[in-house]
Design a protein around this motif. Sequence first.
Motif, PDB file in Angstrom:
ATOM      1  N   VAL A 128       0.882  -1.166   0.000  1.00  0.00           N
ATOM      2  CA  VAL A 128       0.000   0.000   0.000  1.00  0.00           C
ATOM      3  C   VAL A 128       0.921   1.217   0.000  1.00  0.00           C
ATOM      4  CG1 VAL A 128      -0.210   0.068   2.531  1.00  0.00           C
ATOM      5  CG2 VAL A 128      -1.937   1.163   1.111  1.00  0.00           C
ATOM      6  N   VAL A 129       0.583   2.209  -0.808  1.00  0.00           N
ATOM      7  CA  VAL A 129       1.441   3.379  -0.994  1.00  0.00           C
ATOM      8  C   VAL A 129       0.637   4.638  -0.715  1.00  0.00           C
ATOM      9  CG1 VAL A 129       2.869   4.685  -2.615  1.00  0.00           C
ATOM     10  CG2 VAL A 129       2.819   2.187  -2.734  1.00  0.00           C
ATOM     11  N   ALA A 130       1.215   5.546   0.056  1.00  0.00           N
ATOM     12  CA  ALA A 130       0.583   6.848   0.297  1.00  0.00           C
ATOM     13  C   ALA A 130       1.507   7.947  -0.206  1.00  0.00           C
ATOM     14  CB  ALA A 130       0.290   7.035   1.781  1.00  0.00           C
ATOM     15  N   ALA A 131       0.909   9.072  -0.572  1.00  0.00           N
ATOM     16  CA  ALA A 131       1.684  10.222  -1.036  1.00  0.00           C
ATOM     17  C   ALA A 131       1.127  11.490  -0.423  1.00  0.00           C
ATOM     18  CB  ALA A 131       1.659  10.317  -2.567  1.00  0.00           C
ATOM     19  N   ALA A 132       2.001  12.460  -0.244  1.00  0.00           N
ATOM     20  CA  ALA A 132       1.616  13.803   0.200  1.00  0.00           C
ATOM     21  C   ALA A 132       2.136  14.789  -0.830  1.00  0.00           C
ATOM     22  CB  ALA A 132       2.189  14.103   1.582  1.00  0.00           C
ATOM     23  N   CYS A 133       1.364  15.814  -1.111  1.00  0.00           N
ATOM     24  CA  CYS A 133       1.749  16.751  -2.176  1.00  0.00           C
ATOM     25  C   CYS A 133       1.286  18.170  -1.842  1.00  0.00           C
ATOM     26  CB  CYS A 133       1.157  16.301  -3.506  1.00  0.00           C
ATOM     27  SG  CYS A 133       1.700  17.264  -4.928  1.00  0.00           S
ATOM     28  N   VAL A 134       2.176  19.126  -2.036  1.00  0.00           N
ATOM     29  CA  VAL A 134       1.864  20.546  -1.878  1.00  0.00           C
ATOM     30  C   VAL A 134       2.073  21.220  -3.230  1.00  0.00           C
ATOM     31  CG1 VAL A 134       2.426  22.713  -0.708  1.00  0.00           C
ATOM     32  CG2 VAL A 134       2.618  20.541   0.526  1.00  0.00           C
ATOM     33  N   VAL A 135       1.008  21.818  -3.766  1.00  0.00           N
ATOM     34  CA  VAL A 135       1.092  22.562  -5.022  1.00  0.00           C
ATOM     35  C   VAL A 135       0.798  24.033  -4.701  1.00  0.00           C
ATOM     36  CG1 VAL A 135       0.255  22.786  -7.388  1.00  0.00           C
ATOM     37  CG2 VAL A 135       0.279  20.541  -6.292  1.00  0.00           C
ATOM     38  N   PRO A 136       1.784  24.911  -4.738  1.00  0.00           N
ATOM     39  CA  PRO A 136       1.553  26.315  -4.401  1.00  0.00           C
ATOM     40  C   PRO A 136       0.445  26.950  -5.247  1.00  0.00           C
ATOM     41  CG  PRO A 136       3.902  25.850  -4.560  1.00  0.00           C
ATOM     42  CD  PRO A 136       3.189  24.628  -5.065  1.00  0.00           C
ATOM     43  N   ALA A 137      -0.137  28.001  -4.714  1.00  0.00           N
ATOM     44  CA  ALA A 137      -1.293  28.623  -5.358  1.00  0.00           C
ATOM     45  C   ALA A 137      -0.988  29.127  -6.761  1.00  0.00           C
ATOM     46  CB  ALA A 137      -1.800  29.773  -4.484  1.00  0.00           C
ATOM     47  N   HIS A 138       0.230  29.595  -6.999  1.00  0.00           N
ATOM     48  CA  HIS A 138       0.549  30.176  -8.302  1.00  0.00           C
ATOM     49  C   HIS A 138       0.979  29.131  -9.330  1.00  0.00           C
ATOM     50  CE1 HIS A 138       4.388  29.913  -6.137  1.00  0.00           C
ATOM     51  NE2 HIS A 138       4.937  29.751  -7.326  1.00  0.00           N
ATOM     52  N   VAL A 139       1.089  27.887  -8.912  1.00  0.00           N
ATOM     53  CA  VAL A 139       1.503  26.828  -9.839  1.00  0.00           C
ATOM     54  C   VAL A 139       0.262  26.219 -10.491  1.00  0.00           C
ATOM     55  CG1 VAL A 139       2.602  24.573 -10.056  1.00  0.00           C
ATOM     56  CG2 VAL A 139       3.610  26.315  -8.573  1.00  0.00           C
ATOM     57  N   LEU A 162       4.225  16.826 -11.845  1.00  0.00           N
ATOM     58  CA  LEU A 162       4.218  17.095 -10.403  1.00  0.00           C
ATOM     59  C   LEU A 162       5.581  16.865  -9.766  1.00  0.00           C
ATOM     60  CD1 LEU A 162       0.803  15.392  -9.534  1.00  0.00           C
ATOM     61  CD2 LEU A 162       1.304  17.824  -9.278  1.00  0.00           C
ATOM     62  N   THR A 163       6.207  15.766 -10.109  1.00  0.00           N
ATOM     63  CA  THR A 163       7.444  15.384  -9.413  1.00  0.00           C
ATOM     64  C   THR A 163       8.687  16.096  -9.946  1.00  0.00           C
ATOM     65  OG1 THR A 163       7.705  13.461 -10.879  1.00  0.00           O
ATOM     66  CG2 THR A 163       6.536  13.123  -8.797  1.00  0.00           C
ATOM     67  N   THR A 164       8.568  16.739 -11.094  1.00  0.00           N
ATOM     68  CA  THR A 164       9.722  17.462 -11.634  1.00  0.00           C
ATOM     69  C   THR A 164       9.597  18.975 -11.481  1.00  0.00           C
ATOM     70  OG1 THR A 164       8.745  17.488 -13.857  1.00  0.00           O
ATOM     71  CG2 THR A 164      10.204  15.645 -13.304  1.00  0.00           C
ATOM     72  N   HIS A 165       8.431  19.454 -11.042  1.00  0.00           N
ATOM     73  CA  HIS A 165       8.266  20.905 -10.880  1.00  0.00           C
ATOM     74  C   HIS A 165       9.069  21.364  -9.660  1.00  0.00           C
ATOM     75  CE1 HIS A 165       6.471  24.866 -10.444  1.00  0.00           C
ATOM     76  NE2 HIS A 165       5.860  24.685 -11.615  1.00  0.00           N
ATOM     77  N   GLU A 167       8.800  23.768  -7.625  1.00  0.00           N
ATOM     78  CA  GLU A 167       8.088  24.358  -6.487  1.00  0.00           C
ATOM     79  C   GLU A 167       7.034  23.429  -5.882  1.00  0.00           C
ATOM     80  OE1 GLU A 167       7.339  28.762  -6.741  1.00  0.00           O
ATOM     81  OE2 GLU A 167       7.626  28.340  -8.879  1.00  0.00           O
ATOM     82  N   VAL A 168       6.845  22.266  -6.472  1.00  0.00           N
ATOM     83  CA  VAL A 168       5.892  21.295  -5.936  1.00  0.00           C
ATOM     84  C   VAL A 168       6.619  20.391  -4.941  1.00  0.00           C
ATOM     85  CG1 VAL A 168       4.397  19.336  -6.474  1.00  0.00           C
ATOM     86  CG2 VAL A 168       4.418  21.343  -7.964  1.00  0.00           C
ATOM     87  N   LEU A 169       6.064  20.283  -3.735  1.00  0.00           N
ATOM     88  CA  LEU A 169       6.626  19.381  -2.731  1.00  0.00           C
ATOM     89  C   LEU A 169       5.859  18.067  -2.758  1.00  0.00           C
ATOM     90  CD1 LEU A 169       6.936  21.838   0.307  1.00  0.00           C
ATOM     91  CD2 LEU A 169       8.634  21.367  -1.471  1.00  0.00           C
TER      92      LEU A 169
END
Length: 335
Positions: A128-139, A162-165, A167-169
Amino acid sequence: MSAPMRRSARSLARAAGGEEAAAAVDAATVELSAATEPAEQPRKRPRRAAAKAVALVVEAESGAAAEAAGSEAEGEAAAAPAAKGRGRPAKLKAPGPTRELEAELWQQGYASVAGVDEAGRGPLAGPVVAAACVVPAHVEISGIDDSKKLSAEQREALYEQLTTHPEVLWAAKVIEAAEIDEINILQAAMKAMEGAAAGLSQKPDFLLVDGNRLPKGFDPERARPVVKGDSKSFCIAAASVIAKVTRDRLMLALHEQYPQYNFAGHKGYCVPEHVEAIRQHGPCPQHRRTFAPIKTWYPLEKPAEEGQEAAGAATGGSKGRKASGRGKKSAKGSS
């Protein structure tokens, strides 16, 4: 039919349908005139001829009206899809995930909002795999949606964005099948989500978590469960894509190791092909032994020490009950 009536009918026919309709009215009028002359024909025929003449005029008028309204009807049909079934309005496609929940939290001062989701609770094999992601408002990343609604190609493309941007965490956490069997799938999913959030390079101010509960390690003051969050929240949907692609890639690697199960095709889910392969080849180390039907067909053997402890406890309990019984008997005799 009188001459004025014939002229009027012919004028209406010509205006509505042209010369052909006018000629048809003339023919019907002649027939009507002949029918009205004294003859041996029944009286009902003049009525039929008159009705036929009127019907021709009405048909010509309606044909012209239908032709005039044709283009307008086609435009309306193109603009609005026809409803399925009589009296049922056409179903509108549900809107995809938005940034409304994130925007509310941004306005409250939570600058960094992470979405958390998992993939792989239901399969018979694999992690089972979980992920967390933050995409800033301006992205802006277009096409983000619940991973289950996307094709494999769409998920892969979004995963790369997503993973190469810069500013995306993002972060992912994997819990293997053996640990799932030890702590159960719910606890494994909660642990994976905790690990994914903890793996972010910067701690987020707030967490939006897919589902109806929060992992115990999340602060309820800074986290919120969102039922069907991957179809409502942009950042949760982004996390769902990362979790799904991460797990799918792991299952492709397991396929190379265990090709007899075709993990590449069904990703470990409980489909007839997979169940039949388990029946034929038995489970591999990547199968979840606490999941049906595997747990029924191939039950886990308890460790020898655990079995001895259980047997000792049972023996001790029976001895205690016997001693207690003897004590009751002696006490009864003394009385």
